[in-house]
Motif scaffolding. Structure first.
Motif, PDB file in Angstrom:
ATOM      1  N   ALA A 152      83.061   2.943 -48.540  1.00 40.50           N
ATOM      2  CA  ALA A 152      81.649   3.054 -48.168  1.00 40.50           C
ATOM      3  C   ALA A 152      80.799   2.706 -49.388  1.00 40.50           C
ATOM      4  CB  ALA A 152      81.339   4.463 -47.677  1.00 40.50           C
ATOM      5  N   VAL A 153      79.634   2.104 -49.134  1.00 38.26           N
ATOM      6  CA  VAL A 153      78.825   1.551 -50.232  1.00 38.26           C
ATOM      7  C   VAL A 153      77.441   2.196 -50.244  1.00 38.26           C
ATOM      8  CG1 VAL A 153      77.737  -0.549 -51.136  1.00 38.26           C
ATOM      9  CG2 VAL A 153      80.047  -0.655 -50.155  1.00 38.26           C
ATOM     10  N   ALA A 154      76.997   2.571 -51.444  1.00 36.80           N
ATOM     11  CA  ALA A 154      75.662   3.150 -51.610  1.00 36.80           C
ATOM     12  C   ALA A 154      74.835   2.283 -52.550  1.00 36.80           C
ATOM     13  CB  ALA A 154      75.762   4.565 -52.173  1.00 36.80           C
ATOM     14  N   LEU A 155      73.601   1.978 -52.129  1.00 35.88           N
ATOM     15  CA  LEU A 155      72.619   1.296 -52.978  1.00 35.88           C
ATOM     16  C   LEU A 155      71.570   2.323 -53.386  1.00 35.88           C
ATOM     17  CD1 LEU A 155      70.881  -1.036 -54.180  1.00 35.88           C
ATOM     18  CD2 LEU A 155      70.019  -1.448 -51.865  1.00 35.88           C
ATOM     19  N   ILE A 156      71.385   2.490 -54.697  1.00 39.78           N
ATOM     20  CA  ILE A 156      70.385   3.437 -55.200  1.00 39.78           C
ATOM     21  C   ILE A 156      69.404   2.667 -56.073  1.00 39.78           C
ATOM     22  CG2 ILE A 156      69.977   5.554 -56.521  1.00 39.78           C
ATOM     23  CD1 ILE A 156      72.793   6.449 -55.881  1.00 39.78           C
ATOM     24  N   THR A 157      68.132   2.694 -55.702  1.00 43.90           N
ATOM     25  CA  THR A 157      67.142   1.971 -56.507  1.00 43.90           C
ATOM     26  C   THR A 157      66.809   2.783 -57.759  1.00 43.90           C
ATOM     27  OG1 THR A 157      65.223   2.907 -55.347  1.00 43.90           O
ATOM     28  CG2 THR A 157      66.159   0.864 -54.460  1.00 43.90           C
ATOM     29  N   GLY A 158      66.499   2.069 -58.827  1.00 46.58           N
ATOM     30  CA  GLY A 158      66.133   2.741 -60.072  1.00 46.58           C
ATOM     31  C   GLY A 158      67.236   3.641 -60.580  1.00 46.58           C
ATOM     32  N   SER A 159      68.471   3.106 -60.656  1.00 46.01           N
ATOM     33  CA  SER A 159      69.614   3.994 -60.917  1.00 46.01           C
ATOM     34  C   SER A 159      70.341   3.724 -62.228  1.00 46.01           C
ATOM     35  CB  SER A 159      70.594   3.922 -59.753  1.00 46.01           C
ATOM     36  OG  SER A 159      70.931   2.586 -59.442  1.00 46.01           O
ATOM     37  N   ALA A 160      69.666   3.066 -63.181  1.00 39.65           N
ATOM     38  CA  ALA A 160      70.301   2.842 -64.479  1.00 39.65           C
ATOM     39  C   ALA A 160      70.227   4.077 -65.365  1.00 39.65           C
ATOM     40  CB  ALA A 160      69.651   1.656 -65.191  1.00 39.65           C
ATOM     41  N   LYS A 161      69.223   4.917 -65.124  1.00 36.60           N
ATOM     42  CA  LYS A 161      68.978   6.057 -66.022  1.00 36.60           C
ATOM     43  C   LYS A 161      68.620   7.309 -65.221  1.00 36.60           C
ATOM     44  CE  LYS A 161      67.056   3.263 -69.814  1.00 36.60           C
ATOM     45  NZ  LYS A 161      65.829   2.966 -70.576  1.00 36.60           N
ATOM     46  N   ARG A 162      68.566   8.413 -65.925  1.00 36.92           N
ATOM     47  CA  ARG A 162      68.031   9.677 -65.426  1.00 36.92           C
ATOM     48  C   ARG A 162      68.652  10.099 -64.085  1.00 36.92           C
ATOM     49  NH1 ARG A 162      63.558  11.575 -68.060  1.00 36.92           N
ATOM     50  NH2 ARG A 162      62.445  12.241 -66.188  1.00 36.92           N
ATOM     51  N   LEU A 163      67.833  10.532 -63.136  1.00 31.73           N
ATOM     52  CA  LEU A 163      68.376  11.065 -61.881  1.00 31.73           C
ATOM     53  C   LEU A 163      69.195  10.022 -61.124  1.00 31.73           C
ATOM     54  CD1 LEU A 163      65.442  13.142 -60.310  1.00 31.73           C
ATOM     55  CD2 LEU A 163      67.390  13.959 -61.617  1.00 31.73           C
ATOM     56  N   GLY A 164      68.699   8.794 -61.103  1.00 30.19           N
ATOM     57  CA  GLY A 164      69.403   7.739 -60.375  1.00 30.19           C
ATOM     58  C   GLY A 164      70.805   7.525 -60.920  1.00 30.19           C
ATOM     59  N   ARG A 165      70.935   7.567 -62.239  1.00 35.78           N
ATOM     60  CA  ARG A 165      72.246   7.387 -62.878  1.00 35.78           C
ATOM     61  C   ARG A 165      73.215   8.486 -62.449  1.00 35.78           C
ATOM     62  NH1 ARG A 165      75.265   8.688 -67.488  1.00 35.78           N
ATOM     63  NH2 ARG A 165      76.282   6.859 -68.421  1.00 35.78           N
ATOM     64  N   GLN A 166      72.725   9.722 -62.450  1.00 36.14           N
ATOM     65  CA  GLN A 166      73.602  10.828 -62.039  1.00 36.14           C
ATOM     66  C   GLN A 166      74.016  10.698 -60.575  1.00 36.14           C
ATOM     67  OE1 GLN A 166      75.003  13.573 -63.952  1.00 36.14           O
ATOM     68  NE2 GLN A 166      76.202  13.369 -62.082  1.00 36.14           N
ATOM     69  N   MET A 167      73.116  10.215 -59.730  1.00 33.40           N
ATOM     70  CA  MET A 167      73.464  10.016 -58.319  1.00 33.40           C
ATOM     71  C   MET A 167      74.560   8.959 -58.187  1.00 33.40           C
ATOM     72  SD  MET A 167      69.913  10.372 -56.203  1.00 33.40           S
ATOM     73  CE  MET A 167      68.604   9.936 -57.301  1.00 33.40           C
ATOM     74  N   ILE A 168      74.444   7.894 -58.983  1.00 39.23           N
ATOM     75  CA  ILE A 168      75.479   6.852 -58.981  1.00 39.23           C
ATOM     76  C   ILE A 168      76.829   7.453 -59.396  1.00 39.23           C
ATOM     77  CG2 ILE A 168      76.294   4.825 -60.280  1.00 39.23           C
ATOM     78  CD1 ILE A 168      74.330   3.846 -58.294  1.00 39.23           C
ATOM     79  N   LEU A 169      76.829   8.205 -60.486  1.00 36.77           N
ATOM     80  CA  LEU A 169      78.082   8.810 -60.993  1.00 36.77           C
ATOM     81  C   LEU A 169      78.711   9.721 -59.942  1.00 36.77           C
ATOM     82  CD1 LEU A 169      76.929   9.726 -64.636  1.00 36.77           C
ATOM     83  CD2 LEU A 169      78.657   8.014 -64.013  1.00 36.77           C
TER      84      LEU A 169
END
Length: 253
Positions: A7-24
């Motif tokens: 399954a694939v997730a696209l998260i905008t603004g995800s290089a840093k901060r909250l977005g980064r943690q969501m990616i991880l």
């Protein structure tokens, strides 16, 4: 629901901060992830490289300026091309800064409404055909200040209030195939380096409004995201992750 390894997730603004943690967190849960950024390309590439070392070909980077309508559509196409599917869209990218009424400009309006409302709306629109195929999920990052205004942030608060209504409206319109929910963070991270620093007494004042009496962590948001993705009977809800701050009132000294 999306237990499939791919399954694939696209998260905008995800290089840093909250977005980064969501990616991880989603990557750790077995998702392939698409890291979107505009200017933080180095941070995005480093994150993707780190994740691809853990699991080959599991993270990709896409860049787009979400204030440019054509690039929003282009982002949807580029993201789809990464893994040929998208199951989860997280609208996380957001501008945030004060706009005192006597200093507010048209540019502020276009930036704050563009990043917080227009981009999530049209990115959702572009990905609806794919998300419909996947019984997908849209998660919007709202803000507790969508309900209770933050001093001198009227345009930002108005934009987040619009995003909250968009979440509910699209939840109704896209049911039953796509679920749409929101997360409203409270005090999780202090403003970033390029924002005005908060004085210590301001930080103390904020924490005194939090019944749990501490700052939250990015992981608190990421765990809520994972829960909402995996909660098949929840749609149209905004979950406040704020340590109780939106209850109002101050702590006893």
């Amino acid at each position: 629901m999306h237990t499939n390894q791919h399954a694939v997730a696209l998260i905008t603004g995800s290089a840093k901060r909250l977005g980064r943690q969501m990616i991880l967190t989603l990557h750790q849960a077995g998702y392939n992830v698409i890291i979107h950024c505009h200017q933080s390309v180095d941070a995005a590439n480093a994150l993707a490289e780190q994740l691809n070392q853990q699991r080959r070909n599991s993270a990709k980077v896409v860049t787009a300026n979400l204030l440019v309508k054509e690039q929003i559509h282009g982002l949807a196409q580029k993201a789809l091309a990464c893994f040929n599917r998208i199951d989860v869209l997280v609208n996380n990218a957001s501008s945030f800064y004060p706009t005192p009424l006597n200093q507010a400009t048209d540019e502020h309006w276009l930036d704050l409404f563009g990043s917080n409302v227009k981009a999530p709306y049209f990115l959702s629109q572009a990905l609806v055909p794919e998300l419909t195929k996947r019984n997908g999920v849209i998660i919007n990052m709202v803000d507790i200040h969508a309900d209770k205004p933050l001093q001198e942030h009227s345009i930002y608060c108005m934009a987040k209030a619009a995003l909250k209504m968009m979440t509910k409206s699209l939840a109704r319109e896209l049911a039953p195939t796509i679920r749409v929910n929101g997360i409203a963070p409270g005090a999780i991270l202090w403003p970033s380096d390029n924002a005005p620093a908060l004085a210590e007494n301001d930080k103390t004042a904020i924490l005194q409004q939090v019944p749990l009496n501490r700052l939250g962590e990015p992981l608190d948001i990421a765990k809520t995201l994972l829960f909402l993705i995996q909660a098949p009977y929840i749609t149209g809800q905004i979950i406040a992750v704020d340590g109780g701050r939106s209850l109002g009132g101050a702590n006893k000294a």
